[in-house]
Write a protein that holds these residues in place. Structure first.
Motif, PDB file in Angstrom:
ATOM      1  N   UNK A 198     -41.118  19.304 -38.924  1.00 14.23           N
ATOM      2  CA  UNK A 198     -41.662  20.338 -39.827  1.00 14.23           C
ATOM      3  C   UNK A 198     -41.204  21.699 -39.325  1.00 14.23           C
ATOM      4  N   UNK A 199     -41.063  22.671 -40.221  1.00 11.08           N
ATOM      5  CA  UNK A 199     -40.684  24.010 -39.762  1.00 11.08           C
ATOM      6  C   UNK A 199     -41.903  24.624 -39.061  1.00 11.08           C
ATOM      7  N   UNK A 200     -41.681  25.435 -38.034  1.00 11.98           N
ATOM      8  CA  UNK A 200     -42.816  26.064 -37.346  1.00 11.98           C
ATOM      9  C   UNK A 200     -43.679  26.881 -38.306  1.00 11.98           C
ATOM     10  N   UNK A 201     -43.047  27.538 -39.285  1.00 13.61           N
ATOM     11  CA  UNK A 201     -43.822  28.361 -40.238  1.00 13.61           C
ATOM     12  C   UNK A 201     -44.854  27.485 -40.953  1.00 13.61           C
ATOM     13  N   UNK A 202     -44.357  26.342 -41.455  1.00 11.80           N
ATOM     14  CA  UNK A 202     -45.231  25.432 -42.204  1.00 11.80           C
ATOM     15  C   UNK A 202     -46.293  24.799 -41.282  1.00 11.80           C
ATOM     16  N   UNK A 203     -45.849  24.367 -40.102  1.00 11.01           N
ATOM     17  CA  UNK A 203     -46.766  23.714 -39.156  1.00 11.01           C
ATOM     18  C   UNK A 203     -47.880  24.653 -38.727  1.00 11.01           C
ATOM     19  N   UNK A 204     -47.499  25.905 -38.429  1.00 10.40           N
ATOM     20  CA  UNK A 204     -48.512  26.861 -37.960  1.00 10.40           C
ATOM     21  C   UNK A 204     -49.441  27.279 -39.095  1.00 10.40           C
ATOM     22  N   UNK A 205     -48.933  27.293 -40.327  1.00 12.07           N
ATOM     23  CA  UNK A 205     -49.807  27.601 -41.468  1.00 12.07           C
ATOM     24  C   UNK A 205     -50.895  26.533 -41.566  1.00 12.07           C
ATOM     25  N   UNK A 264     -46.314   9.244 -31.368  1.00 17.69           N
ATOM     26  CA  UNK A 264     -46.096  10.207 -32.447  1.00 17.69           C
ATOM     27  C   UNK A 264     -45.828  11.562 -31.793  1.00 17.69           C
ATOM     28  N   UNK A 265     -44.734  12.188 -32.176  1.00 18.81           N
ATOM     29  CA  UNK A 265     -44.390  13.498 -31.624  1.00 18.81           C
ATOM     30  C   UNK A 265     -44.178  14.515 -32.744  1.00 18.81           C
ATOM     31  N   UNK A 266     -44.194  15.779 -32.391  1.00 19.30           N
ATOM     32  CA  UNK A 266     -43.939  16.838 -33.370  1.00 19.30           C
ATOM     33  C   UNK A 266     -44.611  18.123 -32.925  1.00 19.30           C
ATOM     34  N   UNK A 267     -44.213  19.229 -33.534  1.00 20.72           N
ATOM     35  CA  UNK A 267     -44.832  20.506 -33.164  1.00 20.72           C
ATOM     36  C   UNK A 267     -46.220  20.632 -33.797  1.00 20.72           C
ATOM     37  N   UNK A 268     -46.879  21.740 -33.565  1.00 24.17           N
ATOM     38  CA  UNK A 268     -48.244  21.979 -34.082  1.00 24.17           C
ATOM     39  C   UNK A 268     -48.287  21.797 -35.597  1.00 24.17           C
ATOM     40  N   UNK A 314     -36.177   5.924 -31.595  1.00 24.47           N
ATOM     41  CA  UNK A 314     -36.944   7.038 -32.162  1.00 24.47           C
ATOM     42  C   UNK A 314     -36.402   7.373 -33.544  1.00 24.47           C
ATOM     43  N   UNK A 315     -37.307   7.776 -34.430  1.00 29.25           N
ATOM     44  CA  UNK A 315     -36.876   8.175 -35.781  1.00 29.25           C
ATOM     45  C   UNK A 315     -37.549   9.488 -36.153  1.00 29.25           C
ATOM     46  N   UNK A 316     -36.871  10.206 -37.059  1.00 24.85           N
ATOM     47  CA  UNK A 316     -37.395  11.484 -37.524  1.00 24.85           C
ATOM     48  C   UNK A 316     -37.900  11.316 -38.958  1.00 24.85           C
ATOM     49  N   UNK A 317     -39.065  11.901 -39.220  1.00 25.37           N
ATOM     50  CA  UNK A 317     -39.651  11.827 -40.563  1.00 25.37           C
ATOM     51  C   UNK A 317     -39.872  13.242 -41.068  1.00 25.37           C
ATOM     52  N   UNK A 318     -39.414  13.509 -42.283  1.00 27.57           N
ATOM     53  CA  UNK A 318     -39.626  14.837 -42.878  1.00 27.57           C
ATOM     54  C   UNK A 318     -41.102  14.984 -43.205  1.00 27.57           C
ATOM     55  N   UNK A 354     -37.307  26.588 -30.790  1.00 31.55           N
ATOM     56  CA  UNK A 354     -36.623  25.969 -29.641  1.00 31.55           C
ATOM     57  C   UNK A 354     -37.206  24.582 -29.366  1.00 31.55           C
ATOM     58  N   UNK A 355     -38.535  24.465 -29.485  1.00 26.78           N
ATOM     59  CA  UNK A 355     -39.182  23.155 -29.246  1.00 26.78           C
ATOM     60  C   UNK A 355     -38.666  22.138 -30.264  1.00 26.78           C
ATOM     61  N   UNK A 356     -38.609  22.587 -31.517  1.00 27.35           N
ATOM     62  CA  UNK A 356     -38.158  21.687 -32.589  1.00 27.35           C
ATOM     63  C   UNK A 356     -36.721  21.229 -32.330  1.00 27.35           C
TER      64      UNK A 356
END
Ligand code: T5A
Length: 219
Positions: free
Chosen positions: A145-152, A12-16, A188-192, A173-175
């Motif tokens: 996920x958008x960084x704004x949403x993830x960090x919230x 499982x991967x993704x930003x914070x 690999x697949x992307x999930x909203x 940039x990470x995203x």
């Protein structure tokens, strides 16, 4: 069917705050529905997952007054921890027929140290080659996920650590790197991941079902 999932490494991967820890619970539930015995499901996280790799994780998260952890040191520590985990836990578990679930893996280094820290991706590829060779997951679920949403979400959980406190542009940039890697990886697949938990849960089951169907068709 369970034989097809034996010896498979799902990451499982993704930003914070993308919901990786939450997603892992769904993957475990799905594996149990496929009659995989709990003792044959191994969970790992990166950086970390062995005694020494957890100590490396502590160093990565540590904040020392007057001494910055250099970007290249951070990168090398990620791979040092990864080698410990792969050789001591992941490979032996897969060889014994377990299904291993990884909370982050190699793509995180490309996304964070390559995208976020802007270290040359070719250099990261070289380090990958000399440290872990061609070892890779069988299937990757990337939670977008958008960084704004993830960090919230991450902030709502408590104090942010050294990496989590990077500016939004770092996570943009990470995203972008994550998305590019996933688009070019047939396994690999992307999930909203901004959607409601129940919707994300169902999307994860759907992707896992489709992957399993591909494994069955490949026999
Ligand atoms: N790193 C790691 C690198 O820089 N390079 C590398 O090579 C590697 C391997 C690891 C840090 O190291 C960096 C990346 C990281 O900065 P960590 O503490 O393991 O540090 O951090 P994360 O892996 O980012 O874990 P988080 O706990 O921050 O994020 P998760 O696991 O994605 O999020 P999760 O599941 O805990 O969810 C966050 C919150 O959102 C809620 C959850 O209930 C929780 O409260 N949530 C939702 N809310 C609404 N809708 C949904 N669909 C939700 N899903 C979850």
């Amino acid at each position: 069917m369970s034989n097809l999932l034996a010896g498979k490494f799902i990451v499982i991967e993704g930003i914070e705050g993308a919901g990786k820890s939450t997603a892992i619970k769904y993957v475990i539930k799905w594996l149990e529905q496929k009659r995989i015995d709990q003792k044959n499901i191994i969970f790992t996280r990166e950086p970390g997952g062995t005694v020494l790799a957890e100590k490396i994780r502590d160093i990565i998260k540590m904040e020392i007054k007057g001494e910055l952890l250099q970007d290249k040191s951070e990168l090398l520590l990620m791979y040092a921890a990864r080698v410990q985990l792969i050789e001591n836990i992941i490979k032996p578990s897969l060889a014994a027929g377990a299904t291993v679930i990884g909370d982050r893996h190699n793509y995180s280094s490309f996304a964070y140290q390559g995208g976020g820290r802007q270290i040359d991706l070719a250099l990261i590829k070289d380090i990958q080659r000399v440290s872990i060779g061609d070892f890779k997951p069988d299937f990757t679920l990337y939670l977008d996920i958008s960084p704004e949403q993830g960090l919230t979400r991450a902030k709502a959980r408590g104090k942010l650590d050294r990496i989590e406190r990077q500016e939004i542009a770092f996570f943009d940039r990470s995203r972008a790197v994550f998305k590019n890697l996933v688009e070019n990886d047939e396994n690999a697949v992307s999930i909203e991941a901004e959607r409601k938990p129940k919707i994300v849960e169902l999307a994860i089951y759907q992707q896992l079902d489709q992957w399993l169907a591909r494994l069955e068709n490949a026999i």
